[in-house]
Design a protein around this motif. Structure first.
Motif, PDB file in Angstrom:
ATOM      1  N   THR A   8       1.598   4.157   1.661  1.00  0.00           N
ATOM      2  CA  THR A   8       2.874   3.462   1.813  1.00  0.00           C
ATOM      3  C   THR A   8       3.694   4.014   2.970  1.00  0.00           C
ATOM      4  O   THR A   8       4.128   3.262   3.849  1.00  0.00           O
ATOM      5  N   LEU A   9       3.918   5.312   2.974  1.00  0.00           N
ATOM      6  CA  LEU A   9       4.726   5.896   4.051  1.00  0.00           C
ATOM      7  C   LEU A   9       4.033   5.777   5.396  1.00  0.00           C
ATOM      8  O   LEU A   9       4.689   5.596   6.424  1.00  0.00           O
ATOM      9  N   ARG A  10       2.724   5.860   5.414  1.00  0.00           N
ATOM     10  CA  ARG A  10       1.998   5.718   6.679  1.00  0.00           C
ATOM     11  C   ARG A  10       2.192   4.318   7.254  1.00  0.00           C
ATOM     12  O   ARG A  10       2.376   4.151   8.463  1.00  0.00           O
ATOM     13  N   ILE A  11       2.160   3.317   6.400  1.00  0.00           N
ATOM     14  CA  ILE A  11       2.380   1.942   6.859  1.00  0.00           C
ATOM     15  C   ILE A  11       3.779   1.803   7.449  1.00  0.00           C
ATOM     16  O   ILE A  11       3.946   1.259   8.544  1.00  0.00           O
ATOM     17  N   VAL A  12       4.770   2.305   6.738  1.00  0.00           N
ATOM     18  CA  VAL A  12       6.145   2.235   7.235  1.00  0.00           C
ATOM     19  C   VAL A  12       6.238   2.960   8.575  1.00  0.00           C
ATOM     20  O   VAL A  12       6.860   2.456   9.528  1.00  0.00           O
ATOM     21  N   TRP A  13       5.624   4.124   8.670  1.00  0.00           N
ATOM     22  CA  TRP A  13       5.658   4.898   9.913  1.00  0.00           C
ATOM     23  C   TRP A  13       5.025   4.115  11.068  1.00  0.00           C
ATOM     24  O   TRP A  13       5.568   4.054  12.171  1.00  0.00           O
ATOM     25  N   GLU A  14       3.890   3.511  10.840  1.00  0.00           N
ATOM     26  CA  GLU A  14       3.197   2.778  11.904  1.00  0.00           C
ATOM     27  C   GLU A  14       3.968   1.540  12.345  1.00  0.00           C
ATOM     28  O   GLU A  14       3.827   1.097  13.481  1.00  0.00           O
ATOM     29  N   LEU A  15       4.796   1.003  11.474  1.00  0.00           N
ATOM     30  CA  LEU A  15       5.592  -0.183  11.822  1.00  0.00           C
ATOM     31  C   LEU A  15       6.960   0.176  12.381  1.00  0.00           C
ATOM     32  O   LEU A  15       7.755  -0.709  12.678  1.00  0.00           O
ATOM     33  N   LEU A  44       5.349  -3.544  -0.413  1.00  0.00           N
ATOM     34  CA  LEU A  44       6.437  -3.356   0.553  1.00  0.00           C
ATOM     35  C   LEU A  44       7.176  -4.663   0.816  1.00  0.00           C
ATOM     36  O   LEU A  44       8.402  -4.669   0.974  1.00  0.00           O
ATOM     37  N   LYS A  45       6.446  -5.777   0.848  1.00  0.00           N
ATOM     38  CA  LYS A  45       7.106  -7.081   1.011  1.00  0.00           C
ATOM     39  C   LYS A  45       7.948  -7.401  -0.213  1.00  0.00           C
ATOM     40  O   LYS A  45       9.085  -7.857  -0.083  1.00  0.00           O
ATOM     41  N   ASP A  46       7.406  -7.156  -1.403  1.00  0.00           N
ATOM     42  CA  ASP A  46       8.148  -7.420  -2.639  1.00  0.00           C
ATOM     43  C   ASP A  46       9.425  -6.586  -2.711  1.00  0.00           C
ATOM     44  O   ASP A  46      10.429  -7.026  -3.275  1.00  0.00           O
ATOM     45  N   ALA A  47       9.381  -5.379  -2.134  1.00  0.00           N
ATOM     46  CA  ALA A  47      10.551  -4.495  -2.135  1.00  0.00           C
ATOM     47  C   ALA A  47      11.528  -4.829  -1.015  1.00  0.00           C
ATOM     48  O   ALA A  47      12.597  -4.228  -0.917  1.00  0.00           O
ATOM     49  N   GLY A  48      11.165  -5.777  -0.159  1.00  0.00           N
ATOM     50  CA  GLY A  48      12.053  -6.177   0.933  1.00  0.00           C
ATOM     51  C   GLY A  48      12.057  -5.216   2.110  1.00  0.00           C
ATOM     52  O   GLY A  48      12.974  -5.235   2.915  1.00  0.00           O
ATOM     53  N   LEU A  49      11.009  -4.391   2.235  1.00  0.00           N
ATOM     54  CA  LEU A  49      10.932  -3.421   3.322  1.00  0.00           C
ATOM     55  C   LEU A  49      10.119  -3.908   4.511  1.00  0.00           C
ATOM     56  O   LEU A  49      10.309  -3.443   5.630  1.00  0.00           O
ATOM     57  N   VAL A  50       9.202  -4.824   4.254  1.00  0.00           N
ATOM     58  CA  VAL A  50       8.295  -5.343   5.286  1.00  0.00           C
ATOM     59  C   VAL A  50       8.249  -6.857   5.174  1.00  0.00           C
ATOM     60  O   VAL A  50       8.372  -7.418   4.082  1.00  0.00           O
ATOM     61  N   GLU A  51       8.096  -7.495   6.310  1.00  0.00           N
ATOM     62  CA  GLU A  51       7.909  -8.943   6.330  1.00  0.00           C
ATOM     63  C   GLU A  51       6.743  -9.271   7.243  1.00  0.00           C
ATOM     64  O   GLU A  51       6.386  -8.481   8.117  1.00  0.00           O
ATOM     65  N   ASN A  52       6.148 -10.424   7.011  1.00  0.00           N
ATOM     66  CA  ASN A  52       5.042 -10.874   7.847  1.00  0.00           C
ATOM     67  C   ASN A  52       5.528 -12.045   8.683  1.00  0.00           C
ATOM     68  O   ASN A  52       5.829 -13.108   8.157  1.00  0.00           O
ATOM     69  N   VAL A  53       5.628 -11.818   9.984  1.00  0.00           N
ATOM     70  CA  VAL A  53       6.045 -12.864  10.912  1.00  0.00           C
ATOM     71  C   VAL A  53       4.760 -13.471  11.484  1.00  0.00           C
ATOM     72  O   VAL A  53       3.985 -12.767  12.140  1.00  0.00           O
ATOM     73  N   PRO A  54       4.498 -14.751  11.226  1.00  0.00           N
ATOM     74  CA  PRO A  54       3.212 -15.349  11.588  1.00  0.00           C
ATOM     75  C   PRO A  54       2.758 -15.117  13.032  1.00  0.00           C
ATOM     76  O   PRO A  54       1.583 -14.883  13.270  1.00  0.00           O
ATOM     77  N   THR A  55       3.647 -15.154  13.984  1.00  0.00           N
ATOM     78  CA  THR A  55       3.218 -15.006  15.376  1.00  0.00           C
ATOM     79  C   THR A  55       3.154 -13.553  15.842  1.00  0.00           C
ATOM     80  O   THR A  55       2.641 -13.269  16.916  1.00  0.00           O
ATOM     81  N   GLU A  56       3.689 -12.617  15.023  1.00  0.00           N
ATOM     82  CA  GLU A  56       3.762 -11.225  15.454  1.00  0.00           C
ATOM     83  C   GLU A  56       3.010 -10.259  14.555  1.00  0.00           C
ATOM     84  O   GLU A  56       2.528  -9.230  15.009  1.00  0.00           O
ATOM     85  N   GLY A  57       2.960 -10.521  13.284  1.00  0.00           N
ATOM     86  CA  GLY A  57       2.332  -9.619  12.330  1.00  0.00           C
ATOM     87  C   GLY A  57       3.364  -9.017  11.402  1.00  0.00           C
ATOM     88  O   GLY A  57       4.457  -9.547  11.225  1.00  0.00           O
ATOM     89  N   TYR A  58       3.012  -7.884  10.832  1.00  0.00           N
ATOM     90  CA  TYR A  58       3.906  -7.198   9.895  1.00  0.00           C
ATOM     91  C   TYR A  58       4.932  -6.382  10.659  1.00  0.00           C
ATOM     92  O   TYR A  58       4.620  -5.754  11.653  1.00  0.00           O
ATOM     93  N   GLN A  59       6.152  -6.400  10.148  1.00  0.00           N
ATOM     94  CA  GLN A  59       7.220  -5.611  10.761  1.00  0.00           C
ATOM     95  C   GLN A  59       8.200  -5.190   9.686  1.00  0.00           C
ATOM     96  O   GLN A  59       8.243  -5.767   8.599  1.00  0.00           O
ATOM     97  N   LEU A  60       8.977  -4.163   9.994  1.00  0.00           N
ATOM     98  CA  LEU A  60       9.995  -3.706   9.061  1.00  0.00           C
ATOM     99  C   LEU A  60      11.154  -4.690   9.029  1.00  0.00           C
ATOM    100  O   LEU A  60      11.532  -5.246  10.059  1.00  0.00           O
TER     101      LEU A  60
END
Length: 85
Positions: A8-15, A44-60
């Motif tokens: 989890t934290l690694r994903i947040v860090w990479e984003l 992370l999406k359910d917690a509102g920390l990450v979103e998936n933008v179709p043209t860009e990918g995952y972002q905070l």
């Protein structure tokens, strides 16, 4: 609980600085299991920390960036600690 789960934290860090596609995020996370990575992204999406933008990918989200701001002092400490002699 969520922040203590593996990857989890690694994903947040990479984003922290940029959006990443699922594939790029997996590579950035040392080829973490796709199943685990997708489960953590869903959490992370359910917690509102990450979103998936179709043209860009995952972002905070704004909330995810706030979380990252809280972790930056720990990163700074780790850098200083790593340089100690």
């Amino acid at each position: 609980d969520l922040l203590g789960r593996r990857w989890t934290l690694r994903i947040v860090w990479e984003l922290r600085d940029r959006a990443l596609t699922s594939r790029a995020l997996r590579e950035a996370c040392d080829n973490a299991s796709p199943t685990v990575l997708q489960a953590r992204l869903k959490d992370l999406k359910d917690a509102g920390l990450v979103e998936n933008v179709p043209t860009e990918g995952y972002q905070l989200t704004a909330r995810g960036r706030d979380l990252m701001t809280a972790f930056l002092p720990l990163s700074d400490f780790a850098e200083r600690w790593g340089r100690r002699k």
